[in-house]
Scaffold this motif. Structure first.
Motif, PDB file in Angstrom:
ATOM      1  N   ALA A 182       0.833  -1.210   0.000  1.00  0.00           N
ATOM      2  CA  ALA A 182       0.000   0.000   0.000  1.00  0.00           C
ATOM      3  C   ALA A 182       0.858   1.246   0.000  1.00  0.00           C
ATOM      4  CB  ALA A 182      -0.922  -0.003   1.225  1.00  0.00           C
ATOM      5  N   ALA A 183       1.948   1.225   0.795  1.00  0.00           N
ATOM      6  CA  ALA A 183       2.844   2.383   0.849  1.00  0.00           C
ATOM      7  C   ALA A 183       3.529   2.601  -0.493  1.00  0.00           C
ATOM      8  CB  ALA A 183       3.887   2.182   1.946  1.00  0.00           C
ATOM      9  N   ALA A 184       3.914   1.509  -1.155  1.00  0.00           N
ATOM     10  CA  ALA A 184       4.559   1.618  -2.466  1.00  0.00           C
ATOM     11  C   ALA A 184       3.601   2.185  -3.503  1.00  0.00           C
ATOM     12  CB  ALA A 184       5.067   0.250  -2.903  1.00  0.00           C
ATOM     13  N   ILE A 185       2.350   1.758  -3.432  1.00  0.00           N
ATOM     14  CA  ILE A 185       1.342   2.274  -4.369  1.00  0.00           C
ATOM     15  C   ILE A 185       1.118   3.763  -4.138  1.00  0.00           C
ATOM     16  CG2 ILE A 185      -1.101   2.174  -4.992  1.00  0.00           C
ATOM     17  CD1 ILE A 185      -0.999  -0.832  -4.411  1.00  0.00           C
ATOM     18  N   ARG A 213       3.981   5.765  -5.514  1.00  0.00           N
ATOM     19  CA  ARG A 213       3.925   5.834  -6.969  1.00  0.00           C
ATOM     20  C   ARG A 213       2.868   6.851  -7.418  1.00  0.00           C
ATOM     21  NH1 ARG A 213       2.996   0.192  -9.698  1.00  0.00           N
ATOM     22  NH2 ARG A 213       4.881  -0.173  -8.452  1.00  0.00           N
ATOM     23  N   VAL A 214       1.727   6.845  -6.732  1.00  0.00           N
ATOM     24  CA  VAL A 214       0.652   7.785  -7.067  1.00  0.00           C
ATOM     25  C   VAL A 214       1.111   9.224  -6.828  1.00  0.00           C
ATOM     26  CG1 VAL A 214      -1.640   8.602  -6.385  1.00  0.00           C
ATOM     27  CG2 VAL A 214      -1.224   6.155  -6.668  1.00  0.00           C
ATOM     28  N   LEU A 215       1.804   9.458  -5.719  1.00  0.00           N
ATOM     29  CA  LEU A 215       2.252  10.815  -5.398  1.00  0.00           C
ATOM     30  C   LEU A 215       3.326  11.294  -6.367  1.00  0.00           C
ATOM     31  CD1 LEU A 215       2.327  10.727  -1.496  1.00  0.00           C
ATOM     32  CD2 LEU A 215       0.651  11.814  -3.001  1.00  0.00           C
ATOM     33  N   THR A 216       4.165  10.404  -6.837  1.00  0.00           N
ATOM     34  CA  THR A 216       5.156  10.782  -7.850  1.00  0.00           C
ATOM     35  C   THR A 216       4.448  11.234  -9.126  1.00  0.00           C
ATOM     36  OG1 THR A 216       6.813   9.240  -6.980  1.00  0.00           O
ATOM     37  CG2 THR A 216       7.068   9.944  -9.269  1.00  0.00           C
ATOM     38  N   ALA A 217       3.409  10.507  -9.511  1.00  0.00           N
ATOM     39  CA  ALA A 217       2.631  10.881 -10.693  1.00  0.00           C
ATOM     40  C   ALA A 217       1.907  12.202 -10.476  1.00  0.00           C
ATOM     41  CB  ALA A 217       1.631   9.772 -11.030  1.00  0.00           C
ATOM     42  N   GLU A 218       1.413  12.416  -9.243  1.00  0.00           N
ATOM     43  CA  GLU A 218       0.716  13.657  -8.924  1.00  0.00           C
ATOM     44  C   GLU A 218       1.662  14.858  -9.031  1.00  0.00           C
ATOM     45  OE1 GLU A 218      -2.402  14.625  -7.903  1.00  0.00           O
ATOM     46  OE2 GLU A 218      -3.323  12.657  -8.148  1.00  0.00           O
ATOM     47  N   LEU A 219       2.892  14.693  -8.552  1.00  0.00           N
ATOM     48  CA  LEU A 219       3.856  15.790  -8.600  1.00  0.00           C
ATOM     49  C   LEU A 219       4.218  16.133 -10.045  1.00  0.00           C
ATOM     50  CD1 LEU A 219       5.405  17.649  -6.692  1.00  0.00           C
ATOM     51  CD2 LEU A 219       7.292  16.024  -6.739  1.00  0.00           C
ATOM     52  N   LYS A 220       4.368  15.120 -10.888  1.00  0.00           N
ATOM     53  CA  LYS A 220       4.655  15.361 -12.303  1.00  0.00           C
ATOM     54  C   LYS A 220       3.483  16.059 -12.979  1.00  0.00           C
ATOM     55  CE  LYS A 220       7.886  11.508 -12.954  1.00  0.00           C
ATOM     56  NZ  LYS A 220       8.118  10.221 -13.649  1.00  0.00           N
TER      57      LYS A 220
END
Length: 222
Positions: free
Chosen positions: A12-15, A18-25
């Motif tokens: 869950a933490a890894a997901i 990954r979601v937050l990295t996409a959000e920042l981009k």
């Protein structure tokens, strides 16, 4: 069972990461010029940011406001992330004690994969730039009462708030974004005002959003 639970939490933490990295981009492509964000050193579920208001851009023009976004552990869920100003803001929707901005008039619930964190920053800019008595929804704090009873006096307070924000921006806060000195801040505002006449949309980027700003801010922007 314990091992399985720990594995599930790790997944869950890894997901979420990954979601937050996409959000920042996504934020770097879509957010308005003058809003800069970076991951906070305090937590992987916090983003540090600063919003610059250009000359003539609402009642807080020429202000520099630091803030932090606090992201729920189960993001993206229906819980709206919290946006907390670290620079004092005299505003009907900002809690005078905690600095938290009430965005419920624009974001009552969070729609996963429909709402994004860049929307939260645009809500903050909108609420500060366009604030007027017609936007109040029952707030009874000092800022709300002054806005209702004496809009001119309210604007004077916001001007003072914008001026004071520069000194606050130079002070030590938990925000990981730092400014060198008053000359550094003045240079940033001067660049913003000089480029304010250039029409730049969030989608297209352009010199105001991605040009000299990154050099002036030491490369951390976006």
């Amino acid at each position: 069972k314990m091992a399985r639970s720990e594995t599930q939490l790790s997944i869950a933490a890894a997901i979420t990461a990954r979601v937050l990295t996409a959000e920042l981009k996504m934020l770097s492509r879509r957010v308005s010029a003058g809003i800069y964000v970076r991951e906070s050193s305090a937590s992987h579920l916090a983003w540090d940011a600063v919003i610059f208001f250009r000359e003539g851009e609402g009642p807080y023009s020429n202000g520099i406001f630091k803030l932090r976004v606090l992201i729920p552990e189960d993001f993206p869920s229906t819980t709206v992330p919290r946006l907390v100003f670290q620079t004092p803001v005299f505003h009907p929707f900002v809690d005078a004690t905690t600095g938290e901005l009430d965005v419920s008039s624009l974001l009552r619930t969070w729609r996963p994969h429909v709402d994004h964190l860049w929307h939260l920053f645009e809500c903050a800019r909108y609420l500060l730039v366009t604030i007027g008595p017609e936007m109040l929804t029952g707030q009874r704090n000092e800022a709300a009462l002054l806005l209702q009873e004496s809009p001119g006096a309210f604007v004077r307070r916001t001007r003072e708030c914008a001026q004071q924000s520069i000194a606050t921006a130079l002070g030590q806060t938990s925000n990981s974004i730092r400014f060198h000195d008053e000359d550094h801040v003045a240079e940033i505002l001067q660049t913003a005002n000089a480029m304010a006449s250039q029409a730049v949309t969030p989608e297209s980027g352009g010199p105001f959003q991605l040009g000299p700003w990154q050099d002036l801010l030491g490369g951390w922007a976006m």
